[in-house]
Design an enzyme around this catalytic site. Structure first.
Site, PDB file in Angstrom:
ATOM      1  N   GLU A   1     -10.068  25.476  23.888  1.00 15.19           N
ATOM      2  CA  GLU A   1     -10.633  26.608  23.157  1.00 15.19           C
ATOM      3  C   GLU A   1     -12.076  26.353  22.748  1.00 15.19           C
ATOM      4  O   GLU A   1     -12.898  27.290  22.728  1.00 15.19           O
ATOM      5  CB  GLU A   1      -9.742  26.915  21.949  1.00 15.19           C
ATOM      6  CG  GLU A   1      -8.396  27.490  22.379  1.00 15.19           C
ATOM      7  CD  GLU A   1      -7.289  27.325  21.357  1.00 15.19           C
ATOM      8  OE1 GLU A   1      -7.617  27.153  20.157  1.00 15.19           O
ATOM      9  OE2 GLU A   1      -6.105  27.373  21.753  1.00 15.19           O
TER      10      GLU A   1
ATOM     11  N   TYR B   1      -4.291  24.678  13.668  1.00 10.40           N
ATOM     12  CA  TYR B   1      -3.262  23.853  14.308  1.00 10.40           C
ATOM     13  C   TYR B   1      -2.570  22.933  13.301  1.00 10.40           C
ATOM     14  O   TYR B   1      -1.395  22.602  13.464  1.00 10.40           O
ATOM     15  CB  TYR B   1      -3.863  23.045  15.453  1.00 10.40           C
ATOM     16  CG  TYR B   1      -4.059  23.862  16.700  1.00 10.40           C
ATOM     17  CD1 TYR B   1      -3.029  24.017  17.620  1.00 10.40           C
ATOM     18  CD2 TYR B   1      -5.264  24.512  16.944  1.00 10.40           C
ATOM     19  CE1 TYR B   1      -3.194  24.796  18.753  1.00 10.40           C
ATOM     20  CE2 TYR B   1      -5.436  25.294  18.072  1.00 10.40           C
ATOM     21  CZ  TYR B   1      -4.402  25.433  18.976  1.00 10.40           C
ATOM     22  OH  TYR B   1      -4.565  26.213  20.102  1.00 10.40           O
TER      23      TYR B   1
END
Length: 399
Positions: A136, A94
């Protein structure tokens, strides 16, 4: 994120509406230039045809539009999270995406990207990344706690290949280590990764599991994407169709939030083309378990490309709970199966599918889903009872 920053984010909505795809196209090119290793994570076919940039543009716009309350997007975010876990996306990834996204905003918007706006979008992205990482992490943790599950990639060997139609082959995938595999809920998918020589890259793809769970293997059924007009053939699907028994592929643990609900409600399964695959898994699972009243609606071009027609016909013949409606655009007069000429038209089976408290499952390309979703709404079907799966980057948001 403070109120001033939220206002700055919302002020960019008109730009995202008019030029979002320009921004995301620039972002992907920038990211792949600086981090070419990510080409093996992303679907490069969807990069080439533009689907991915439009899907990301839509996602960024949706986030900006709901910046006051992003929790309303949680179901969509969970769907994205499922796919990320199936691709083994990690928290540190990310940071890479955020770096290139913020840089793209600065470079594409130029003077419009004031320091205050850049700071607002940086804060917004970091908050979204935190939500996704947490979602996640939950999926990864569940895999560590579930018998037969795993995180990342695991080698599977192809032990059988079956032609289901002129375009679709089924691949029976057995774990190379011979160890246990995790169960799944009918409708879910796995990611499959293998080397594509034409691209010189490993490429992952998501394929629905196309049969009720068998503890020995996973089965996927894949359509070979042929060249049509200006659209080139699918390099990944054609590469997979050229693999042989004995070849190995990498596989992720089953994932996905499109699955058969665990209740006694009637089931209506509506598919187009290769969208049949997750719904066949649902049909077979229902046959093994609860045998809920089921209506099967499927459409394809002709008998030659109609996969699993004999399997479904056998189930119907041997049951009193299944009713089928098959649509062919160009029906073969010699087919043994009952066919309705034309594309799927729910009005032609309206009485059959309008069952009390039924659950409706749609799978196919975006236009197929949108058209039949709207028809079901016209029939006064409750949105909460309609579930759908779009193959490829998510562009449909109806519920």
């Amino acid at each position: 994120m403070n109120s001033e920053q939220k206002q700055l984010i919302k002020a960019t909505i008109p730009i995202l509406q008019s030029s979002g795809a320009i921004l995301t196209d620039y972002f992907y090119k920038r990211m792949f230039e600086h981090n070419p290793e990510l080409k093996s994570v992303f679907n490069m076919g969807n990069q080439a045809n533009g689907k991915q940039k439009h899907a990301l543009a839509g996602a960024v716009l949706a986030y900006a539009s709901h910046i006051d309350n992003p929790s309303v997007l949680i179901d969509i975010l969970k769907g994205i999270g499922n796919k990320h876990v199936s691709l083994n996306i990690q928290a540190q990834d990310y940071a890479i995406v955020g770096k290139h996204l913020i840089a793209s905003i600065q470079e594409v918007l130029g003077d419009v990207a004031t320091p205050e706006l850049v700071e607002a979008w940086t804060t917004a992205y970091n908050e979204l990344a935190k939500i996704m990482i947490d979602i996640e992490a939950g999926f990864y943790l569940k895999n560590t706690q579930t018998t037969g599950a795993w995180n990342g990639w695991r080698s599977f060997v192809i032990k059988d290949i079956v032609n289901e139609s002129e375009e679709i082959k089924s691949f029976y995938l057995y774990p190379s280590d011979g160890k246990e595999i995790v169960s799944y809920t009918a409708g879910q998918y796995i990611s499959v990764q293998f080397f594509v020589e034409q691209l010189g890259l490993l490429q992952p793809r998501q394929y629905s599991l196309s049969t009720a769970f068998n503890p020995e293997y996973y089965r996927i059924s894949v359509k070979r994407e042929n060249a049509i007009s200006e659209q080139p053939e699918g390099m990944v699907s054609n590469t997979l169709h050229q693999l042989n028994v004995g070849d190995t592929v990498n596989v992720s643990a089953p994932a996905g939030n499109f699955y058969l609900q665990d209740d006694k409600a009637p089931i209506v399964l509506i598919s187009g083309g290769v969208g049949i695959t997750p719904l066949l898994s649902m049909l077979e699972t229902n046959e093994k378990n609860t045998k809920n009243k089921t209506v099967w609606v499927h459409g394809c071009r002709n008998n030659a490309v109609h996969a699993f027609k004999d399997s479904v016909a056998t189930i119907e013949k041997e049951s009193d709970w299944l009713e089928t409606y098959i649509f062919n655009e160009n029906p073969d007069e010699n087919t043994e199966h009952k066919i309705i000429k034309g594309r799927v038209d729910l009005k032609k089976c309206k009485e059959a599918i309008l069952l009390e408290n039924a659950r409706y499952y749609l799978c196919g390309p975006a236009p197929f889903i949108k058209a039949h979703y709207e028809t079901l709404i016209e029939f006064d079907v409750d949105k909460a009872n309609i579930f759908y799966e779009e193959f490829g980057p998510q562009s449909v948001s109806l519920n």
